[in-house]
Design a protein around this motif. Structure first.
Motif, PDB file in Angstrom:
ATOM      1  N   CYS A 172       2.103  12.035  -0.341  1.00  0.00           N
ATOM      2  CA  CYS A 172       2.085  10.610  -0.016  1.00  0.00           C
ATOM      3  C   CYS A 172       1.082  10.311   1.089  1.00  0.00           C
ATOM      4  CB  CYS A 172       3.479  10.137   0.411  1.00  0.00           C
ATOM      5  SG  CYS A 172       4.711  10.304  -0.861  1.00  0.00           S
ATOM      6  N   LEU A 173       1.050  11.150   2.105  1.00  0.00           N
ATOM      7  CA  LEU A 173       0.148  10.910   3.227  1.00  0.00           C
ATOM      8  C   LEU A 173      -1.307  10.907   2.756  1.00  0.00           C
ATOM      9  CD1 LEU A 173      -0.007  10.545   6.296  1.00  0.00           C
ATOM     10  CD2 LEU A 173      -0.357  13.003   6.484  1.00  0.00           C
ATOM     11  N   THR A 174      -1.658  11.890   1.934  1.00  0.00           N
ATOM     12  CA  THR A 174      -3.031  11.966   1.451  1.00  0.00           C
ATOM     13  C   THR A 174      -3.377  10.760   0.599  1.00  0.00           C
ATOM     14  OG1 THR A 174      -2.701  14.351   1.324  1.00  0.00           O
ATOM     15  CG2 THR A 174      -4.699  13.458   0.321  1.00  0.00           C
ATOM     16  N   MET A 175      -2.474  10.403  -0.322  1.00  0.00           N
ATOM     17  CA  MET A 175      -2.750   9.246  -1.168  1.00  0.00           C
ATOM     18  C   MET A 175      -2.873   7.992  -0.317  1.00  0.00           C
ATOM     19  SD  MET A 175      -0.385   9.974  -4.511  1.00  0.00           S
ATOM     20  CE  MET A 175      -0.682   8.371  -5.239  1.00  0.00           C
ATOM     21  N   LEU A 176      -1.965   7.859   0.654  1.00  0.00           N
ATOM     22  CA  LEU A 176      -2.003   6.686   1.520  1.00  0.00           C
ATOM     23  C   LEU A 176      -3.329   6.610   2.258  1.00  0.00           C
ATOM     24  CD1 LEU A 176      -0.387   4.322   2.687  1.00  0.00           C
ATOM     25  CD2 LEU A 176       0.369   5.838   4.504  1.00  0.00           C
ATOM     26  N   ALA A 177      -3.749   7.738   2.843  1.00  0.00           N
ATOM     27  CA  ALA A 177      -4.975   7.737   3.625  1.00  0.00           C
ATOM     28  C   ALA A 177      -6.167   7.323   2.771  1.00  0.00           C
ATOM     29  CB  ALA A 177      -5.211   9.113   4.242  1.00  0.00           C
ATOM     30  N   PHE A 178      -6.301   7.923   1.571  1.00  0.00           N
ATOM     31  CA  PHE A 178      -7.441   7.566   0.734  1.00  0.00           C
ATOM     32  C   PHE A 178      -7.361   6.121   0.266  1.00  0.00           C
ATOM     33  CE2 PHE A 178     -10.294  10.944   0.389  1.00  0.00           C
ATOM     34  CZ  PHE A 178      -9.606  12.139   0.438  1.00  0.00           C
ATOM     35  N   ASN A 179      -6.165   5.638  -0.028  1.00  0.00           N
ATOM     36  CA  ASN A 179      -6.038   4.240  -0.441  1.00  0.00           C
ATOM     37  C   ASN A 179      -6.460   3.298   0.669  1.00  0.00           C
ATOM     38  OD1 ASN A 179      -5.178   4.168  -3.147  1.00  0.00           O
ATOM     39  ND2 ASN A 179      -3.104   4.747  -2.560  1.00  0.00           N
ATOM     40  N   VAL A 180      -6.027   3.598   1.886  1.00  0.00           N
ATOM     41  CA  VAL A 180      -6.374   2.737   3.010  1.00  0.00           C
ATOM     42  C   VAL A 180      -7.885   2.762   3.263  1.00  0.00           C
ATOM     43  CG1 VAL A 180      -6.139   2.419   5.490  1.00  0.00           C
ATOM     44  CG2 VAL A 180      -4.130   2.847   4.120  1.00  0.00           C
ATOM     45  N   ILE A 181      -8.472   3.960   3.190  1.00  0.00           N
ATOM     46  CA  ILE A 181      -9.922   4.056   3.385  1.00  0.00           C
ATOM     47  C   ILE A 181     -10.646   3.281   2.291  1.00  0.00           C
ATOM     48  CG2 ILE A 181     -11.893   5.615   3.401  1.00  0.00           C
ATOM     49  CD1 ILE A 181     -10.116   7.741   4.578  1.00  0.00           C
TER      50      ILE A 181
ATOM     51  N   VAL B  21       0.837  -1.201   0.000  1.00  0.00           N
ATOM     52  CA  VAL B  21       0.000   0.000   0.000  1.00  0.00           C
ATOM     53  C   VAL B  21       0.878   1.260   0.000  1.00  0.00           C
ATOM     54  CG1 VAL B  21      -0.383   0.461   2.450  1.00  0.00           C
ATOM     55  CG2 VAL B  21      -2.214   0.817   0.844  1.00  0.00           C
ATOM     56  N   LEU B  22       2.071   1.153   0.597  1.00  0.00           N
ATOM     57  CA  LEU B  22       2.990   2.286   0.512  1.00  0.00           C
ATOM     58  C   LEU B  22       3.455   2.475  -0.922  1.00  0.00           C
ATOM     59  CD1 LEU B  22       5.214   1.909   3.690  1.00  0.00           C
ATOM     60  CD2 LEU B  22       3.657   3.771   3.140  1.00  0.00           C
ATOM     61  N   GLY B  23       3.750   1.351  -1.580  1.00  0.00           N
ATOM     62  CA  GLY B  23       4.217   1.428  -2.948  1.00  0.00           C
ATOM     63  C   GLY B  23       3.213   2.096  -3.863  1.00  0.00           C
ATOM     64  N   ILE B  24       1.936   1.874  -3.580  1.00  0.00           N
ATOM     65  CA  ILE B  24       0.907   2.483  -4.407  1.00  0.00           C
ATOM     66  C   ILE B  24       0.743   3.950  -4.069  1.00  0.00           C
ATOM     67  CG2 ILE B  24      -1.553   2.445  -4.900  1.00  0.00           C
ATOM     68  CD1 ILE B  24      -1.554  -0.469  -4.498  1.00  0.00           C
ATOM     69  N   SER B  25       1.039   4.312  -2.823  1.00  0.00           N
ATOM     70  CA  SER B  25       0.754   5.678  -2.387  1.00  0.00           C
ATOM     71  C   SER B  25       1.908   6.640  -2.569  1.00  0.00           C
ATOM     72  CB  SER B  25       0.366   5.668  -0.904  1.00  0.00           C
ATOM     73  OG  SER B  25      -0.651   4.744  -0.677  1.00  0.00           O
ATOM     74  N   VAL B  26       3.097   6.135  -2.865  1.00  0.00           N
ATOM     75  CA  VAL B  26       4.223   7.045  -3.075  1.00  0.00           C
ATOM     76  C   VAL B  26       4.444   7.185  -4.578  1.00  0.00           C
ATOM     77  CG1 VAL B  26       6.670   7.417  -2.717  1.00  0.00           C
ATOM     78  CG2 VAL B  26       5.306   6.383  -0.921  1.00  0.00           C
ATOM     79  N   PRO B  27       4.192   8.343  -5.155  1.00  0.00           N
ATOM     80  CA  PRO B  27       4.366   8.498  -6.591  1.00  0.00           C
ATOM     81  C   PRO B  27       5.803   8.214  -6.994  1.00  0.00           C
ATOM     82  CG  PRO B  27       3.206  10.378  -5.676  1.00  0.00           C
ATOM     83  CD  PRO B  27       3.689   9.574  -4.521  1.00  0.00           C
ATOM     84  N   SER B  28       5.973   7.672  -8.202  1.00  0.00           N
ATOM     85  CA  SER B  28       7.294   7.233  -8.631  1.00  0.00           C
ATOM     86  C   SER B  28       8.291   8.381  -8.621  1.00  0.00           C
ATOM     87  CB  SER B  28       7.216   6.634 -10.032  1.00  0.00           C
ATOM     88  OG  SER B  28       6.615   7.550 -10.917  1.00  0.00           O
ATOM     89  N   PHE B  29       7.846   9.598  -8.959  1.00  0.00           N
ATOM     90  CA  PHE B  29       8.812  10.692  -9.032  1.00  0.00           C
ATOM     91  C   PHE B  29       9.264  11.135  -7.649  1.00  0.00           C
ATOM     92  CE2 PHE B  29       5.024  13.257  -8.500  1.00  0.00           C
ATOM     93  CZ  PHE B  29       4.093  12.639  -9.309  1.00  0.00           C
ATOM     94  N   ILE B  30       8.385  11.016  -6.669  1.00  0.00           N
ATOM     95  CA  ILE B  30       8.805  11.353  -5.308  1.00  0.00           C
ATOM     96  C   ILE B  30       9.796  10.307  -4.823  1.00  0.00           C
ATOM     97  CG2 ILE B  30       8.044  11.519  -2.925  1.00  0.00           C
ATOM     98  CD1 ILE B  30       5.577  12.894  -3.860  1.00  0.00           C
ATOM     99  N   LEU B  31       9.469   9.042  -5.111  1.00  0.00           N
ATOM    100  CA  LEU B  31      10.408   7.985  -4.739  1.00  0.00           C
ATOM    101  C   LEU B  31      11.745   8.217  -5.421  1.00  0.00           C
ATOM    102  CD1 LEU B  31      10.809   5.335  -3.235  1.00  0.00           C
ATOM    103  CD2 LEU B  31      10.093   4.145  -5.304  1.00  0.00           C
ATOM    104  N   ALA B  32      11.698   8.627  -6.694  1.00  0.00           N
ATOM    105  CA  ALA B  32      12.935   8.884  -7.434  1.00  0.00           C
ATOM    106  C   ALA B  32      13.768   9.950  -6.739  1.00  0.00           C
ATOM    107  CB  ALA B  32      12.609   9.315  -8.862  1.00  0.00           C
ATOM    108  N   ALA B  33      13.098  11.036  -6.338  1.00  0.00           N
ATOM    109  CA  ALA B  33      13.826  12.120  -5.677  1.00  0.00           C
ATOM    110  C   ALA B  33      14.443  11.635  -4.365  1.00  0.00           C
ATOM    111  CB  ALA B  33      12.886  13.295  -5.420  1.00  0.00           C
ATOM    112  N   VAL B  34      13.667  10.866  -3.613  1.00  0.00           N
ATOM    113  CA  VAL B  34      14.172  10.365  -2.329  1.00  0.00           C
ATOM    114  C   VAL B  34      15.357   9.426  -2.551  1.00  0.00           C
ATOM    115  CG1 VAL B  34      13.600   8.916  -0.357  1.00  0.00           C
ATOM    116  CG2 VAL B  34      11.987  10.636  -1.138  1.00  0.00           C
ATOM    117  N   LEU B  35      15.201   8.510  -3.536  1.00  0.00           N
ATOM    118  CA  LEU B  35      16.293   7.577  -3.820  1.00  0.00           C
ATOM    119  C   LEU B  35      17.551   8.328  -4.224  1.00  0.00           C
ATOM    120  CD1 LEU B  35      14.487   4.750  -5.835  1.00  0.00           C
ATOM    121  CD2 LEU B  35      15.488   4.571  -3.563  1.00  0.00           C
ATOM    122  N   GLN B  36      17.338   9.339  -5.082  1.00  0.00           N
ATOM    123  CA  GLN B  36      18.479  10.135  -5.516  1.00  0.00           C
ATOM    124  C   GLN B  36      19.163  10.749  -4.316  1.00  0.00           C
ATOM    125  OE1 GLN B  36      17.417  13.300  -8.154  1.00  0.00           O
ATOM    126  NE2 GLN B  36      18.603  12.477  -9.833  1.00  0.00           N
TER     127      GLN B  36
END
Lengths: 312, 342, 307
Positions: free
Chosen positions: C284-293, A136-151
């Motif tokens: 991320c927090l907002t997307m996570l929250a809506f996904n979980v709901i 569920v984290l993988g779905i909720s973290v957009p790829s570009f944000i993950l990219a920035a963090v990984l970078q």
């Protein structure tokens, strides 16, 4: 089989025609010509350029010309990069995207399927919860944000991997991970629920009643059936990787086709925009066709041409 | 006297669920001999399936739990076996077929492979040898064109043919015992008869013991030699088919017999047994049938009845058998053997 | 209990009430009460609802809290880290990130919710009509939907934003032109399933008009999947808005959204990571929250739940 393929080709041609037409007329709808955003050209030169690019012909002539050329693989010259043809740009940049995309697809499938199976086998226990939280984290973290963090973490702070560009294999690691993560999470969830369904079905009971060991049962009877929905997902998977590449290539400065597309959008380079759109569509439509054929081979219930048997 | 193949002694199995402990099988005893078909009859929830799945050790533990008992297959206690040992026994010494032939076969695997899987594992045959044996098996269960059929997929078979194939799989390694969990429930009536005939023919040839689970007394009359009636996780009556149909002693058995439609019956209404089975999370202290029994006495609510032997083969657990109980006759058209002819 | 302890009186028959035997224990509940009970058990989902409510409140009032506003340039205090005066630090033009974050929240949430809601309306109407009328009409309507999905969603969105003037509504329109298709497909499936239910046939035979049937019978019974789909469309919409911002197609300055803030901060990631961290975290927090709901709702409303 042949009839099926012909039918699908027919649909593909119709879809491509439709897409090309829409894109063409969309580009016509933009205010100002392709040269409008450049530094002010003397009107005479602007006129000459428009003449040279055939922009003064009536729209339907331009349209037919475009179609004729496109069918032969010629998408015209780039308006922004003097001397380069769109086809040339595609040829040059697509291999990068292809390699990156292939890595990402492989990663998403291998890790996603593995996680899904593990989660199903440890259903309602720790392994399941851990895998699903990750998903569920993988779905909720957009790829570009993950990219920035990984970078930031791996390239800038820890300095274990290169920041950008495409010189060695190691350069592809971070972008591939960023691209693959969200689809990986989808696949993990899909595989998990499919596996749970399959493991509770009657034919698994039959296999165990035959004395087949649990490991063999899971692999031979379980995964084989559970993987079917994942195969159906391959089409959307390719789409996700392709659109993801737009931003990931930009962030990691990879000279791939996604990056070129983004550049052409920013520069209002219409021929490149149209050419790459058509190319992407061709890619996707054929991918979907291939996936359907693969699915037809793996699931014996889907016979593309043969009749079903069965006397009492 | 034929050899005893399976002996179940004091078997108790429970499930641990969110709502509590469900005592699905409570102190069950029965045995099956060579060449004999024992039918286990009862409603849904009576514990029939859990009992036989426990015999095969197919129940996941947890959430299941063996509370007590022994399951002796030709003298050896299966409960003491390890999982690996059981894998060697299942499919080889004991075979099982399930209720729904439409879902009991792997849809993406050829029928042939599903048959030869067991042969290769248990008898060490090569692929070609196993395939040949597979064709013979398909022939044995009456599937025409076995050479072609063996390479087909389940969806290319009809329901009746699938069940035949499933029987072929279960019998492939010549097991001493076959358990059939409602093998004909999902089939048309005409196919039902064929499948039951098939089982009987095979039994005569191979001397296999068969445990047949069903809720259909017509099937019992057709196929069984002995009957065990289950209710609320317990066996309430056992006997030969004749004894059960002509001389049943337990009110629940009367209820079952009475609710069968009969051709020669005089009354027009079908009897049914009002009420629902007991909650096995909190089973009644006494006879499980007491709440629904028209003949219940005070003693029935708090005291579990012992088995009374009417004959060496006929036992029933009911307080009505006690000398102190009033004499009760079963209702009018329940017995009298009308059932056996239909 | 041994036989000897029993005496003759124990063998007296009890009154037998056939009606007693039929008594069902346990209360019966309605579908929605049942679903709510299941949903309540999902701690993560409940927490997510609280998170969304808090985010909503902050979006509404957050900018007032710190006393700063979102557009004041103050180049002297550019790129300052977290401090007492600037709770989230400042960006490259000296603007307060805390205030901009909550201003951006309004924009991002507005785009996300509007797009999802518009998708809902178009999708429900399209799907209901297509499913209910059936036949050729259904075939053509779905054929159109299929062709529209031939081009990837994000590609379409990008192309559309290119040709429209930059702005909030351009983004929303671009997102909704093909975004409704998923909802339409689900609604159509539901309508097909419900069409053959007896109460619909009964209503039809009583002469009820199609719109009345749709409104009174079909839609209330489809609410479950509709709500789930809606809840899961929202994070997708927020993602798309951020995606567009990263391509330079987001809301124009000095407006800000979480997407544009994250994108702008990318260049200075090495030196001022917090500038990206805050807006990215909230996306991320907002997307996570809506996904979980959404997941929680799906599990609660689906009667095939396995636990």
């Amino acid at each position: 089989m042949l009839r099926y393929l012909l039918k699908r080709f027919g649909y593909i041609v119709v879809s491509l025609l439709f897409i090309t037409t829409i894109t063409f007329f969309l580009m016509q709808a933009v205010p100002g010509g392709p040269f409008a955003s450049e530094r002010k050209l003397p009107p005479k030169i602007e006129q000459q350029m428009e003449e040279a690019y055939g922009l003064n012909d009536p729209v339907y002539v331009q349209y037919v010309d475009y179609l004729k050329n496109a069918a032969q693989g010629d998408f015209g010259p780039s308006y922004k990069y003097k001397g380069q043809s769109v086809t040339g740009i595609i040829k040059r940049s697509f291999p990068y995207s292809l390699i990156l995309g292939a890595e990402a697809i492989f990663l998403a499938l291998a890790v996603g399927i593995f996680l899904g199976v593990i989660a199903a086998l440890y259903h309602n226990k720790f392994g399941d919860y851990a895998a699903m939280i990750f998903a569920v984290l993988g779905i909720s973290v957009p790829s570009f944000i993950l990219a920035a963090v990984l970078q930031y973490v791996f390239a800038l702070k820890l300095q274990v991997l290169p920041v950008a560009k495409f010189d060695t294999f190691w350069h592809t690691v971070l972008p591939a991970i960023a691209l693959a993560t969200t689809p990986l999470a989808f696949i993990a969830r899909l595989m998990r629920s499919s596996m749970i369904d399959v493991l509770s079905s009657d034919y698994i009971k039959t296999a165990r009643a035959k004395g087949i060991s649990s490991k063999v049962t899971i692999y031979r009877h379980g995964i084989r059936n559970a993987i079917l929905p994942v195969i159906s997902y391959l089409g959307p998977l390719v789409v996700a990787i392709l659109t993801g590449s737009f931003i990931i290539e930009k962030i990691f400065a990879i000279p791939g086709l996604g990056n070129e597309f983004v550049e052409s959008v920013t520069n209002r380079d219409f021929t490149v925009i149209m050419g790459t759109t058509v190319f992407f569509s061709v890619l996707l439509l054929f991918s979907i066709l291939i996936v359907d054929i693969i699915y037809g081979f793996i699931d014996p219930r889907i016979k593309i041409t043969e009749k079903q048997g069965g006397d009492a | 006297m034929a050899k005893k193949v399976l002996e179940v002694k004091n078997l108790s199995v429970s499930f641990h669920t969110f709502g509590g402990e469900v005592q699905a099988v409570r102190d069950v005893n029965f045995d099956v001999h060579e060449r004999e078909t024992l039918a286990i009859v009862g409603e849904s929830g009576s514990g029939k399936s859990v009992t036989v799945q426990s015999v095969m050790q197919l129940i996941d533990m947890p959430p299941g739990e063996f509370k007590s008992g022994e399951v002796l297959l030709e003298g050896e206690d299966l409960i003491q076996k390890t999982a690996k040992q059981m894998e060697g026994i299942r499919g080889k010494e004991m075979g099982m077929i399930f209720q729904d032939p439409m879902t009991s076969l792997n849809p993406t695997m050829k029928i042939g492979r599903q048959i030869t899987e067991g042969l290769i594992k248990h008898q060490g045959l090569s692929k070609t040898e196993a395939k040949k044996r597979g064709i013979d098996l398909l022939k044995l269960v009456g599937i025409p064109n076995p050479e072609r059929r063996i390479d087909q997929y389940p969806h290319e078979f009809s329901g009746g043919m699938r069940q035949r194939a499933i029987i072929a799989i279960a019998l492939s390694c010549n097991p001493r015992m076959l358990i059939a969990d409602e093998p004909t429930t999902a089939l048309d009536v005409t196919i039902q008869a064929q499948i039951l005939d098939l089982l009987r023919d095979i039994q005569e040839e191979t001397n296999t013991a068969i445990v047949l689970i069903t809720h259909d007394l017509g099937v019992v009359a057709n196929a069984a030699s002995r009957v065990a009636v289950m209710y609320g996780g317990k066996i309430v009556e056992t006997g030969t088919v004749d004894e059960i149909f002509y001389d049943a002693k337990h009110p629940y058995t009367w209820g079952l017999l009475g609710s069968m439609p009969k051709l020669h019956a005089e009354t027009e209404e079908l009897h049914s047994i009002p009420g629902t089975p007991p909650d096995l999370k909190d089973p009644p202290k006494g006879c499980p049938f007491a709440a629904r029994c028209p003949y219940a006495m005070k003693v029935c609510e708090n005291n579990m009845p012992d088995y009374t032997e009417n004959s060496p083969t006929h036992k029933a657990a009911c307080w009505l058998q006690d000398e102190r109980a009033p004499k009760v006759e079963p209702p009018e058209d329940v017995l009298a053997g009308g059932a056996k002819q239909s | 209990m041994s036989q000897s302890q029993l005496n003759q009186t124990d063998f007296e028959p009890i009154e037998y009430e056939a009606a007693e035997a039929e008594k069902i224990s346990g209360q019966s509940t309605s579908y929605w009460k049942d679903a709510w009970r299941r949903f309540r058990k999902n701690k993560l989902a409940l927490a997510s609802i609280i998170v969304i409510i808090l985010l909503g409140l902050m979006a509404a009032f957050g900018t007032v809290l710190s006393g700063q506003n979102y557009f004041d340039n103050d180049l002297i205090s550019a790129n300052k880290p977290v401090s007492g005066g600037h709770w989230f630090g400042t960006d490259n033009l000296g603007r307060d990130i805390f205030a901009r974050t909550w201003y951006g929240a309004r924009i991002s949430l507005f785009i996300g919710l509007s797009a999802a809601f518009i998708d809902l309306v178009i999708g429900v109407i399209w799907g209901s009509v297509s499913g209910y009328v059936g036949g050729k009409v259904d075939e053509y309507m779905m054929r159109i939907a299929d062709i529209l999905t031939g081009v990837p969603y994000l590609l379409v969105v990008v192309l559309l934003t290119v040709i429209m003037p930059r702005g909030l509504w351009s983004i929303i329109i671009a997102m909704t032109i093909t975004g409704w298709i998923n909802m339409a497909r689900i609604v159509r499936g539901e309508v097909y399933r419900l069409k053959t239910e007896e109460y619909v046939m009964a209503a039809k035979s009583l002469g009820a008009k199609a719109t009345r049937i749709m409104w009174k019978h079909l839609i209330p019974n489809m609410l479950g999947p509709i709500i789930v789909t809606l809840t899961l469309t929202i994070p997708n919409a927020i993602f798309t808005e951020a995606f567009l911002s990263f391509l330079g197609l987001g809301v124009p300055q000095p407006q800000a959204s979480w997407g544009t803030m994250t994108s702008d901060a990318l260049d200075s990631l090495r030196y001022y990571p917090y500038q990206l961290l805050f807006p990215a975290f909230f996306i991320c927090l907002t997307m996570l929250a809506f996904n979980v709901i959404g997941d929680g709702l799906r599990d609660a409303l689906d009667p095939k739940d396995r636990s």
